[in-house]
Design a protein around this motif. Structure first.
Motif, PDB file in Angstrom:
ATOM      1  N   GLU A  52      52.257  76.308  31.390  1.00 41.60           N
ATOM      2  CA  GLU A  52      52.566  76.849  32.721  1.00 41.60           C
ATOM      3  C   GLU A  52      52.085  75.958  33.856  1.00 41.60           C
ATOM      4  O   GLU A  52      52.377  76.234  35.024  1.00 41.60           O
ATOM      5  CB  GLU A  52      52.001  78.264  32.886  1.00 41.60           C
ATOM      6  CG  GLU A  52      50.544  78.413  32.539  1.00 41.60           C
ATOM      7  CD  GLU A  52      50.327  78.911  31.114  1.00 41.60           C
ATOM      8  OE1 GLU A  52      51.036  78.439  30.185  1.00 41.60           O
ATOM      9  OE2 GLU A  52      49.433  79.761  30.925  1.00 41.60           O
ATOM     10  N   ARG A  94      56.411  76.526  46.784  1.00 37.03           N
ATOM     11  CA  ARG A  94      55.330  75.582  46.525  1.00 37.03           C
ATOM     12  C   ARG A  94      54.007  76.348  46.438  1.00 37.03           C
ATOM     13  O   ARG A  94      53.701  77.192  47.284  1.00 37.03           O
ATOM     14  CB  ARG A  94      55.290  74.552  47.660  1.00 37.03           C
ATOM     15  CG  ARG A  94      54.631  73.259  47.294  1.00 37.03           C
ATOM     16  CD  ARG A  94      55.052  72.145  48.226  1.00 37.03           C
ATOM     17  NE  ARG A  94      56.407  71.680  47.957  1.00 37.03           N
ATOM     18  CZ  ARG A  94      56.932  70.593  48.474  1.00 37.03           C
ATOM     19  NH1 ARG A  94      56.208  69.835  49.301  1.00 37.03           N
ATOM     20  NH2 ARG A  94      58.167  70.240  48.193  1.00 37.03           N
ATOM     21  N   THR A 111      54.384  67.357  32.857  1.00 35.18           N
ATOM     22  CA  THR A 111      55.021  68.188  31.837  1.00 35.18           C
ATOM     23  C   THR A 111      54.020  68.434  30.722  1.00 35.18           C
ATOM     24  O   THR A 111      53.506  67.472  30.134  1.00 35.18           O
ATOM     25  CB  THR A 111      56.274  67.507  31.270  1.00 35.18           C
ATOM     26  OG1 THR A 111      57.188  67.233  32.338  1.00 35.18           O
ATOM     27  CG2 THR A 111      56.951  68.405  30.245  1.00 35.18           C
ATOM     28  N   THR A 144      53.156  72.966  34.002  1.00 37.05           N
ATOM     29  CA  THR A 144      54.294  72.068  34.191  1.00 37.05           C
ATOM     30  C   THR A 144      54.911  72.272  35.565  1.00 37.05           C
ATOM     31  O   THR A 144      55.262  73.392  35.937  1.00 37.05           O
ATOM     32  CB  THR A 144      55.347  72.302  33.099  1.00 37.05           C
ATOM     33  OG1 THR A 144      54.791  71.960  31.827  1.00 37.05           O
ATOM     34  CG2 THR A 144      56.591  71.476  33.350  1.00 37.05           C
ATOM     35  N   ALA A 145      55.009  71.193  36.334  1.00 38.54           N
ATOM     36  CA  ALA A 145      55.513  71.272  37.709  1.00 38.54           C
ATOM     37  C   ALA A 145      55.561  69.878  38.299  1.00 38.54           C
ATOM     38  O   ALA A 145      55.007  68.926  37.733  1.00 38.54           O
ATOM     39  CB  ALA A 145      54.617  72.159  38.565  1.00 38.54           C
ATOM     40  N   LEU A 160      55.705  64.303  38.501  1.00 38.87           N
ATOM     41  CA  LEU A 160      56.013  65.339  37.525  1.00 38.87           C
ATOM     42  C   LEU A 160      54.973  65.381  36.411  1.00 38.87           C
ATOM     43  O   LEU A 160      54.685  64.360  35.779  1.00 38.87           O
ATOM     44  CB  LEU A 160      57.400  65.109  36.931  1.00 38.87           C
ATOM     45  CG  LEU A 160      57.847  66.079  35.827  1.00 38.87           C
ATOM     46  CD1 LEU A 160      57.922  67.504  36.362  1.00 38.87           C
ATOM     47  CD2 LEU A 160      59.202  65.632  35.268  1.00 38.87           C
ATOM     48  N   ARG A 169      51.915  72.378  43.927  1.00 46.74           N
ATOM     49  CA  ARG A 169      52.872  72.145  42.842  1.00 46.74           C
ATOM     50  C   ARG A 169      54.059  73.085  42.999  1.00 46.74           C
ATOM     51  O   ARG A 169      53.960  74.135  43.644  1.00 46.74           O
ATOM     52  CB  ARG A 169      52.217  72.320  41.478  1.00 46.74           C
ATOM     53  CG  ARG A 169      51.751  73.741  41.152  1.00 46.74           C
ATOM     54  CD  ARG A 169      50.964  73.749  39.848  1.00 46.74           C
ATOM     55  NE  ARG A 169      50.570  75.101  39.463  1.00 46.74           N
ATOM     56  CZ  ARG A 169      49.779  75.377  38.433  1.00 46.74           C
ATOM     57  NH1 ARG A 169      49.291  74.395  37.667  1.00 46.74           N
ATOM     58  NH2 ARG A 169      49.471  76.635  38.151  1.00 46.74           N
ATOM     59  N   GLN A 170      55.150  72.671  42.385  1.00 38.99           N
ATOM     60  CA  GLN A 170      56.378  73.455  42.534  1.00 38.99           C
ATOM     61  C   GLN A 170      57.222  73.324  41.283  1.00 38.99           C
ATOM     62  O   GLN A 170      57.366  72.231  40.721  1.00 38.99           O
ATOM     63  CB  GLN A 170      57.163  72.992  43.758  1.00 38.99           C
ATOM     64  CG  GLN A 170      58.313  73.891  44.144  1.00 38.99           C
ATOM     65  CD  GLN A 170      58.872  73.526  45.501  1.00 38.99           C
ATOM     66  OE1 GLN A 170      58.750  72.394  45.973  1.00 38.99           O
ATOM     67  NE2 GLN A 170      59.495  74.491  46.168  1.00 38.99           N
ATOM     68  N   THR A 171      57.807  74.444  40.886  1.00 34.77           N
ATOM     69  CA  THR A 171      58.775  74.470  39.798  1.00 34.77           C
ATOM     70  C   THR A 171      60.105  74.956  40.360  1.00 34.77           C
ATOM     71  O   THR A 171      60.140  75.603  41.412  1.00 34.77           O
ATOM     72  CB  THR A 171      58.311  75.389  38.655  1.00 34.77           C
ATOM     73  OG1 THR A 171      58.022  76.688  39.187  1.00 34.77           O
ATOM     74  CG2 THR A 171      57.058  74.833  37.991  1.00 34.77           C
ATOM     75  N   LYS A 212      61.034  78.240  42.626  1.00 34.88           N
ATOM     76  CA  LYS A 212      59.818  78.902  43.104  1.00 34.88           C
ATOM     77  C   LYS A 212      59.279  78.219  44.350  1.00 34.88           C
ATOM     78  O   LYS A 212      59.566  77.051  44.614  1.00 34.88           O
ATOM     79  CB  LYS A 212      58.755  78.908  42.005  1.00 34.88           C
ATOM     80  CG  LYS A 212      59.112  79.760  40.806  1.00 34.88           C
ATOM     81  CD  LYS A 212      57.931  79.897  39.871  1.00 34.88           C
ATOM     82  CE  LYS A 212      58.249  80.833  38.718  1.00 34.88           C
ATOM     83  NZ  LYS A 212      57.082  80.981  37.796  1.00 34.88           N
TER      84      LYS A 212
END
Length: 126
Positions: free
Chosen positions: A88, A44, A123, A90-91, A121, A37-39, A42
């Motif tokens: 947290e 991965r 959320t 979420t990504a 995605l 996952r990635q935001t 940041k």
């Protein structure tokens, strides 16, 4: 080889989602599979991985005990059950495939995975 991920969406904290990823264009049981996952801004992050036979599973510290990875080699599908979701989490979640000789191992390193899906995605609202 192509990977198609699905199942993302919006969920309240404490809720659950199930992500799926279908592999086409290759022999599915030749690949160890993983979710990352990635935001924004940041790197991965490793979430979970599963060996070719499904006998070994691996989890990142932040999701261990809440997420469950599984695979169905007959359906060329790897799934990730996300439980007890937190904001947290979420990504954008990516599935990935690693063609490897070993049937009982998988890695947590981004660079080991040759094929990637487009991302879905997730959320989590508080």
């Amino acid at each position: 080889v192509q990977l198609q991920a699905s199942g993302g969406g919006v969920v309240q904290a404490g809720g659950s989602l199930r992500l799926s990823c279908v592999l086409s264009g290759g022999r599915f049981d030749s690949f160890a599979m993983a979710w990352f996952r990635q935001t924004p801004g940041k790197e991965r992050e490793f979430v979970s991985a599963i060996s070719r036979t499904g006998t070994r599973t691996y989890y990142g510290d932040s999701v261990s005990g809440r997420f469950i990875i599984s695979r169905d080699n007959a359906k060329n599908t790897v799934s990730l059950q996300l439980n007890s979701l937190k904001p947290e989490d979420t990504a954008v979640y990516y599935c990935a495939a690693d063609r490897r000789p070993s049937t009982v191992t998988a890695t947590k390193y981004v660079d080991d995975y040759e094929y990637w899906g487009q991302g879905t995605l997730v959320t989590v609202s508080s």
